[in-house]
Design a protein around this motif. Structure first.
Motif, PDB file in Angstrom:
ATOM      1  N   ARG A   1     -89.230   1.987  27.610  1.00 40.32           N
ATOM      2  CA  ARG A   1     -87.795   2.118  27.362  1.00 40.32           C
ATOM      3  C   ARG A   1     -87.285   1.673  26.330  1.00 40.32           C
ATOM      4  O   ARG A   1     -87.445   0.480  25.876  1.00 40.32           O
ATOM      5  N   THR A   2     -86.574   2.412  25.385  1.00 43.25           N
ATOM      6  CA  THR A   2     -86.147   2.249  23.991  1.00 43.25           C
ATOM      7  C   THR A   2     -84.737   2.564  23.785  1.00 43.25           C
ATOM      8  O   THR A   2     -84.219   3.416  24.544  1.00 43.25           O
ATOM      9  N   THR A   3     -84.238   1.910  22.717  1.00 39.10           N
ATOM     10  CA  THR A   3     -82.839   2.220  22.305  1.00 39.10           C
ATOM     11  C   THR A   3     -82.989   3.139  21.053  1.00 39.10           C
ATOM     12  O   THR A   3     -81.892   3.603  20.453  1.00 39.10           O
ATOM     13  N   SER A   4     -84.133   3.619  20.593  1.00 36.73           N
ATOM     14  CA  SER A   4     -84.118   4.549  19.626  1.00 36.73           C
ATOM     15  C   SER A   4     -83.541   5.940  19.907  1.00 36.73           C
ATOM     16  O   SER A   4     -83.747   6.609  20.959  1.00 36.73           O
ATOM     17  N   ALA A   5     -82.862   6.314  19.019  1.00 36.76           N
ATOM     18  CA  ALA A   5     -82.343   7.836  19.137  1.00 36.76           C
ATOM     19  C   ALA A   5     -83.379   8.898  18.726  1.00 36.76           C
ATOM     20  O   ALA A   5     -82.841   9.991  18.885  1.00 36.76           O
ATOM     21  N   ASN A   6     -84.166   8.597  18.153  1.00 32.71           N
ATOM     22  CA  ASN A   6     -85.211   9.672  17.496  1.00 32.71           C
ATOM     23  C   ASN A   6     -86.602   9.164  18.049  1.00 32.71           C
ATOM     24  O   ASN A   6     -87.206   8.381  17.257  1.00 32.71           O
ATOM     25  N   LEU A   7     -86.957   9.698  18.984  1.00 31.12           N
ATOM     26  CA  LEU A   7     -88.145   9.671  19.698  1.00 31.12           C
ATOM     27  C   LEU A   7     -89.320  10.208  18.972  1.00 31.12           C
ATOM     28  O   LEU A   7     -90.498   9.534  18.980  1.00 31.12           O
ATOM     29  N   SER A   8     -89.076  11.118  17.882  1.00 32.03           N
ATOM     30  CA  SER A   8     -89.993  11.553  17.405  1.00 32.03           C
ATOM     31  C   SER A   8     -90.761  10.484  16.088  1.00 32.03           C
ATOM     32  O   SER A   8     -91.814  10.739  15.864  1.00 32.03           O
ATOM     33  N   ASN A   9     -90.197   9.387  15.804  1.00 37.63           N
ATOM     34  CA  ASN A   9     -90.875   8.622  14.905  1.00 37.63           C
ATOM     35  C   ASN A   9     -91.201   7.293  15.590  1.00 37.63           C
ATOM     36  O   ASN A   9     -91.492   6.344  15.247  1.00 37.63           O
ATOM     37  N   LEU A  10     -91.210   7.257  16.970  1.00 38.32           N
ATOM     38  CA  LEU A  10     -91.522   6.366  17.670  1.00 38.32           C
ATOM     39  C   LEU A  10     -93.060   6.174  18.060  1.00 38.32           C
ATOM     40  O   LEU A  10     -93.762   6.314  19.088  1.00 38.32           O
ATOM     41  N   TYR A  11     -93.885   5.999  16.839  1.00 34.58           N
ATOM     42  CA  TYR A  11     -95.219   5.774  16.864  1.00 34.58           C
ATOM     43  C   TYR A  11     -95.600   4.557  17.329  1.00 34.58           C
ATOM     44  O   TYR A  11     -94.851   3.426  17.158  1.00 34.58           O
ATOM     45  N   LEU A  12     -96.578   3.985  18.100  1.00 38.89           N
ATOM     46  CA  LEU A  12     -97.047   2.703  18.407  1.00 38.89           C
ATOM     47  C   LEU A  12     -98.313   2.291  17.919  1.00 38.89           C
ATOM     48  O   LEU A  12     -99.403   3.165  18.025  1.00 38.89           O
ATOM     49  N   ARG A  13     -98.100   1.414  16.871  1.00 40.96           N
ATOM     50  CA  ARG A  13     -99.285   1.309  16.006  1.00 40.96           C
ATOM     51  C   ARG A  13    -100.178  -0.032  16.754  1.00 40.96           C
ATOM     52  O   ARG A  13     -99.620  -1.076  17.153  1.00 40.96           O
ATOM     53  N   ILE A  14    -101.459   0.234  16.733  1.00 42.38           N
ATOM     54  CA  ILE A  14    -102.264  -1.029  17.185  1.00 42.38           C
ATOM     55  C   ILE A  14    -102.781  -1.745  16.029  1.00 42.38           C
ATOM     56  O   ILE A  14    -102.601  -3.070  16.062  1.00 42.38           O
ATOM     57  N   VAL A  15    -103.527  -1.290  15.059  1.00 46.03           N
ATOM     58  CA  VAL A  15    -104.048  -2.163  13.928  1.00 46.03           C
ATOM     59  C   VAL A  15    -104.153  -0.907  12.815  1.00 46.03           C
ATOM     60  O   VAL A  15    -104.044   0.401  12.842  1.00 46.03           O
ATOM     61  N   SER A  16    -104.245  -1.410  11.742  1.00 48.25           N
ATOM     62  CA  SER A  16    -104.426  -0.761  10.230  1.00 48.25           C
ATOM     63  C   SER A  16    -105.983  -0.936   9.710  1.00 48.25           C
ATOM     64  O   SER A  16    -106.454  -2.144  10.162  1.00 48.25           O
ATOM     65  N   LEU A  17    -106.358   0.053   9.465  1.00 51.17           N
ATOM     66  CA  LEU A  17    -107.814  -0.020   8.985  1.00 51.17           C
ATOM     67  C   LEU A  17    -107.628   0.117   7.383  1.00 51.17           C
ATOM     68  O   LEU A  17    -107.397   1.084   6.942  1.00 51.17           O
ATOM     69  N   ASP A  18    -107.876  -1.059   6.730  1.00 54.34           N
ATOM     70  CA  ASP A  18    -107.649  -1.177   5.226  1.00 54.34           C
ATOM     71  C   ASP A  18    -109.035  -1.297   4.440  1.00 54.34           C
ATOM     72  O   ASP A  18    -109.068  -1.426   3.287  1.00 54.34           O
ATOM     73  N   GLU A  19    -110.206  -1.279   4.993  1.00 50.88           N
ATOM     74  CA  GLU A  19    -111.485  -1.478   4.298  1.00 50.88           C
ATOM     75  C   GLU A  19    -112.357  -0.046   4.499  1.00 50.88           C
ATOM     76  O   GLU A  19    -112.395   0.603   5.590  1.00 50.88           O
ATOM     77  N   PHE A  20    -112.655   0.620   3.368  1.00 50.74           N
ATOM     78  CA  PHE A  20    -113.333   1.958   3.272  1.00 50.74           C
ATOM     79  C   PHE A  20    -114.847   1.479   2.706  1.00 50.74           C
ATOM     80  O   PHE A  20    -114.857   1.177   1.368  1.00 50.74           O
ATOM     81  N   ASP A  21    -115.704   1.874   3.376  1.00 45.32           N
ATOM     82  CA  ASP A  21    -117.160   1.756   2.698  1.00 45.32           C
ATOM     83  C   ASP A  21    -117.780   2.748   2.252  1.00 45.32           C
ATOM     84  O   ASP A  21    -118.972   2.978   2.413  1.00 45.32           O
ATOM     85  N   GLY A  22    -117.076   4.196   2.296  1.00 45.53           N
ATOM     86  CA  GLY A  22    -117.591   5.334   2.020  1.00 45.53           C
ATOM     87  C   GLY A  22    -118.131   6.279   3.072  1.00 45.53           C
ATOM     88  O   GLY A  22    -118.235   7.357   3.271  1.00 45.53           O
ATOM     89  N   THR A  23    -118.412   5.521   4.442  1.00 43.24           N
ATOM     90  CA  THR A  23    -118.560   6.314   5.582  1.00 43.24           C
ATOM     91  C   THR A  23    -117.561   6.033   6.606  1.00 43.24           C
ATOM     92  O   THR A  23    -117.392   7.167   7.067  1.00 43.24           O
ATOM     93  N   THR A  24    -116.890   5.213   6.809  1.00 45.82           N
ATOM     94  CA  THR A  24    -115.602   4.873   7.778  1.00 45.82           C
ATOM     95  C   THR A  24    -114.799   3.945   7.316  1.00 45.82           C
ATOM     96  O   THR A  24    -115.063   3.139   6.517  1.00 45.82           O
ATOM     97  N   TRP A  25    -113.469   3.883   7.927  1.00 50.99           N
ATOM     98  CA  TRP A  25    -112.536   2.810   7.758  1.00 50.99           C
ATOM     99  C   TRP A  25    -112.699   1.846   8.843  1.00 50.99           C
ATOM    100  O   TRP A  25    -112.955   2.206  10.091  1.00 50.99           O
ATOM    101  N   LYS A  26    -112.265   0.611   8.487  1.00 48.69           N
ATOM    102  CA  LYS A  26    -112.415  -0.573   9.459  1.00 48.69           C
ATOM    103  C   LYS A  26    -111.364  -1.516   9.178  1.00 48.69           C
ATOM    104  O   LYS A  26    -111.114  -1.669   7.981  1.00 48.69           O
TER     105      LYS A  26
END
Length: 830
Positions: A287-312
């Motif tokens: 339940r949200t007060t946002s008027a623009n639901l298209s921007n309502l992404y729910l972010r869990i975590v960011s992956l900021d290390e890249f080893d050439g195979t995957t991000w973590k």
């Protein structure tokens, strides 16, 4: 019938496997134990075979280690190995990368960890093989079972230290049973060398008690020790707290305040496991007060290390959750923003270590043990805390930058630029070259970012396909750029990597795309809304979302060009959950355009990383079959050498002790093809008309070994010569020294004694004489002759002769038997 040494090896295999059962609660699925049993069995069989030859102890251990390494190479690094099984520098580098990945995964995954991770799988299977090799070496090769308990204890201790303690006594009981079984087998093997093992005499009622049998005593001692080991931990003894593993076992951080580091489960794994379910289920209700639901992404975590195979996600310091969260990094005051309040309720079955929130959050009100990671502005559960059934309130900012603000953004800080533009040297050059080609003509980092987004989502010809096999390893992004098919993970990973090659700070965010509005005013976020997207950093705005994945999420308004004089563009509708209004004809691989976002055609799952796609590759049983076939092919050329070594051991062992009348246990060997009676025929009759003592077989066995050794070094046997003249020929042709020549003549004299003397005299030390002649022949031979004598001995042809003679004997015996059965009894008429 297995020999006592082979039974001991079987017990060592079983003891290692029983101790490895303690690892079952740590990884999922548990079918890896079958694979480990097969690999461990091959390693043990190699040890049995090499000890039977026999080879020197170090050679036996080296052969087992080599086979284990080849098995692991075939399973994990066959693409980097020579012929798929022989490891080289690239294979060892791949092993190092997998071990590093496994170490990171162990620190990040919760119990049970997924066995799909190649790093964890290598550590588990490789660890079991190493422990098995140590146990087999100590208990079987060096015949000392008691110290073999140390590696078994190490294996159990690692498993017990990483588990949550549930059922620990059962795993200890299984491991201890395996160790006691190994001790008992080793004791019986030692006793068998002294003769038969007799039990204690039965007790007579009223009589004196008899002595207990050693085996029964050992069993009772083992049972008492095992009972004490199980009972002592149940006593109310003082506990030791704050051990080395305590922080890793009881929560994310250490202590109760603001210290600690993140070691929670990788969110990609949780989302992937949830998405494996057949039905689409609601994960979160908003339940949200946002008027623009298209921007309502729910972010869990960011992956900021890249080893050439995957991000973590990188390991970060975590603190207590503050009442008011700081302003997100890089956001200036002149950027338009709106405050949004959202109440989020998680399903009772959804257990995620990270708290899904809109980004960037300003404040969070949530119950339970949660910690705050300041760099990513995320909350992670502590001491087993998850989102299961949680309801929490989040106040966040709806940041609304303009295209002009992003295009005019100044250069980011040097430390941030250095940390978030780092790419490994193993990244294929095609990634950077494609990024430069796609963004050619762009005047700013913002224009380059938009061109990258449009390349993937609009004009690059890419398709969102849930059934694609993109590739694995460092070539995954290059394969994706070539095939132009993949999941949202591949689109976000590729765009973030390409942005970094252009000098734009980038990372990958994991969470949920906007959900589906409901009739009661709530928004339902389902499993099919799981998503990953790239975030690029612009000074003055901060971390900014982009959407390169076709048919998933919504395109940010600041990346959509506006026509002259037009008002704000109409924003796309939020992605609907798959299954809500799905078309019966829709497929996961339907071609979709970014301007025509049809969520019913485009919902898909979120995999762990590019190497997990498709489940391709040879199954482990196929790998095992090819391994056995490869070992067979490699072992066939070595069969003559192995047979000859075994033959020499048997022949000389039969004459190790001086023969006498009481030593007549082995029959004389049959004469081989082309041999005269004088060198291998039946012995002469004694004065009483009976054959000479069977101890003559020992002497003839030594003579057979001596002539075969000479044959291996190029001195072919001559059937026309007596033993004495044959020995002189060997002395002369082989250029033996005086000591070796005397040994050859002594053996020949013993043979003539056995064949012609009425009462043969025992001559001890004939086996040593044969060894002395062999050493002299080897010393005088050339290097080529010595090599052929070992690898391709000429006398190995006797194996073929023996098999042929045995087959003829068996066929003759069966022919006689069938003739007797079918013969008509006398006196019967037709």
């Amino acid at each position: 019938m297995l020999s006592s040494r082979a039974r001991l090896a079987l017990c060592a295999w079983a003891a290692t496997l029983m101790a490895a059962c303690a690892l079952l609660p740590l990884v999922d699925p548990a079918t890896w134990i079958v694979e480990a049993a097969a690999l461990l069995g091959i390693q043990s069989c190699v040890g049995v075979a090499t000890r039977r030859v026999p080879l020197a102890r170090p050679v036996t251990v080296a052969a087992q280690a080599l086979v284990a390494l080849m098995l692991l190479t075939l399973l994990f690094a066959r693409r980097q190995a020579f012929g798929g099984v022989l490891p080289g520098p690239q294979a060892f580098q791949h092993f190092a990368d997998l071990l590093r990945q496994g170490s990171d995964d162990i620190a990040r995954y919760a119990v049970p960890a997924p066995m799909e991770s190649d790093g964890i799988r290598l550590m588990v299977l490789g660890g079991v093989l190493v422990i098995g090799l140590l146990v087999d070496t100590i208990a079987v090769t060096f015949r000392s079972a008691a110290p073999a308990g140390l590696p078994l204890l190490a294996l159990y201790s690692v498993a017990a230290g990483l588990s949550d303690g549930s059922g620990g006594w059962a795993w200890f009981l299984i491991a201890a049973t395996g160790y006691l079984m190994l001790l008992l087998a080793e004791g019986r093997e030692r006793l068998s060398q002294w003769g038969r093992v007799f039990a204690a005499a039965p007790r007579v009622p009223g009589g004196p008690p008899g002595p207990l049998a050693p085996v029964r005593t050992g069993r009772r001692i083992g049972a008492v020790a095992l009972g004490l080991a199980l009972a002592v931990p149940m006593l109310p003894l003082p506990a030791i707290q704050g051990g080395l593993l305590d922080g890793a076992r009881t929560g994310v951080g250490t202590g109760t305040g603001g210290g600690g580091t993140i070691s929670a489960v990788n969110p990609l794994v949780s989302l992937r496991d949830s998405l494996k379910q057949d039905e689409d289920r609601t994960v979160l209700t908003l339940r949200t007060t946002s008027a623009n639901l298209s921007n309502l992404y729910l972010r869990i975590v960011s992956l900021d290390e890249f080893d050439g195979t995957t991000w973590k996600p990188a390991k970060r310091r975590i603190t207590a959750v503050p009442d008011t969260l700081p302003t997100p990094p890089g956001l200036s005051a002149d950027v338009l923003r709106a405050s949004v309040r959202t109440r989020i309720s998680a399903a009772d079955w959804y257990a995620q270590d990270w708290l899904p929130m809109p980004y960037p959050p300003s404040s969070v009100r949530v119950g339970g043990n949660w910690r705050y990671e300041p760099v990513g502005m995320t909350l992670v559960g502590d001491h087993g805390q998850t989102t299961r059934g949680a309801t929490y309130d989040v106040t966040s900012l709806d940041v609304q930058p303009t295209a002009e603000q992003l295009a005019e953004a100044p250069k980011p800080p040097a430390d941030l630029l250095r940390a978030y533009t780092k790419v490994p040297g193993s990244l294929p050059p095609v990634v950077a070259s494609t990024a430069r080609a796609v963004t050619s003509g762009a005047a700013s980092d913002y224009e380059r970012a938009v061109k990258l987004q449009d390349y993937f989502a609009i004009n690059g010809g890419f398709q969102y396909d849930t059934d694609v096999e993109v590739g694995s390893g460092t070539d995954a992004i290059a394969t994706f750029l070539r095939d132009k098919q993949g999941f949202c993970v591949h689109f976000s990973f590729a765009m973030a990597a390409m942005a970094r090659t252009l000098g734009i700070p980038a990372r990958v965010a994991v969470g949920f795309a906007p959900g589906s509005p409901q009739a009661d005013g709530t928004v339902a976020v389902s499993l099919k809304d799981a998503h990953a997207w790239p975030e690029l950093y612009f000074a003055g705005v901060g971390w900014t979302r982009f959407e390169p994945t076709p048919n998933r999420g919504t395109t940010p308004s600041y990346t959509v060009p506006q026509a002259p004089g037009a008002t704000d563009p109409e924003l796309p509708r939020p992605t609907r959950s798959a299954g809500a209004d799905a078309s019966p004809s829709a497929t996961g691989s339907a071609s979709c355009d970014a301007r025509d976002r049809r969520p019913d055609l485009c919902a898909g799952a979120l995999p762990l990383n590019p190497s997990d796609q498709g489940g391709g590759g040879v199954p482990w049983w196929g790998v095992l079959g090819w391994t056995l076939l490869g070992l067979l092919v490699a072992g066939v050329p070595l069969l003559p050498m192995v047979w000859r070594l075994r033959r020499r051991t048997v022949l000389l062992a039969s004459a190790q002790h001086a023969p006498d009348a009481a030593d007549a246990a082995a029959p004389a060997p049959r004469a081989g093809r082309g041999e005269r009676e004088s060198t291998g025929g039946p012995p002469a009759a004694g004065p009483d008309g009976a054959a000479a003592p069977q101890a003559a077989g020992h002497v003839l066995a030594v003579w057979r070994e001596l002539t075969d050794t000479a044959w291996d070094y190029g001195i072919a046997p001559d059937d026309a010569l007596t033993p004495r003249r044959a020995a002189e020929r060997i002395v002369r042709t082989g250029q033996l020294d005086e000591q070796a020549a005397a040994s050859a003549r002594r053996v020949a004299g013993a043979v003539e004694q056995v064949l012609f003397a009425p009462r043969p005299q025992a001559q001890p030390g004939l086996a040593d004489d044969a060894r002395r002649v062999r050493a002299a022949l080897r010393k005088s031979a050339s290097r080529t002759t010595r090599l052929r004598a070992v690898v391709a001995p000429r006398s190995a042809v006797r194996a073929v002769w023996d098999v042929t003679d045995r087959w003829r004997a068996v066929r003759a015996r069966w022919t006689a038997r069938w003739t007797t059965l079918l013969r008509r009894p006398s006196g019967q008429n037709g």
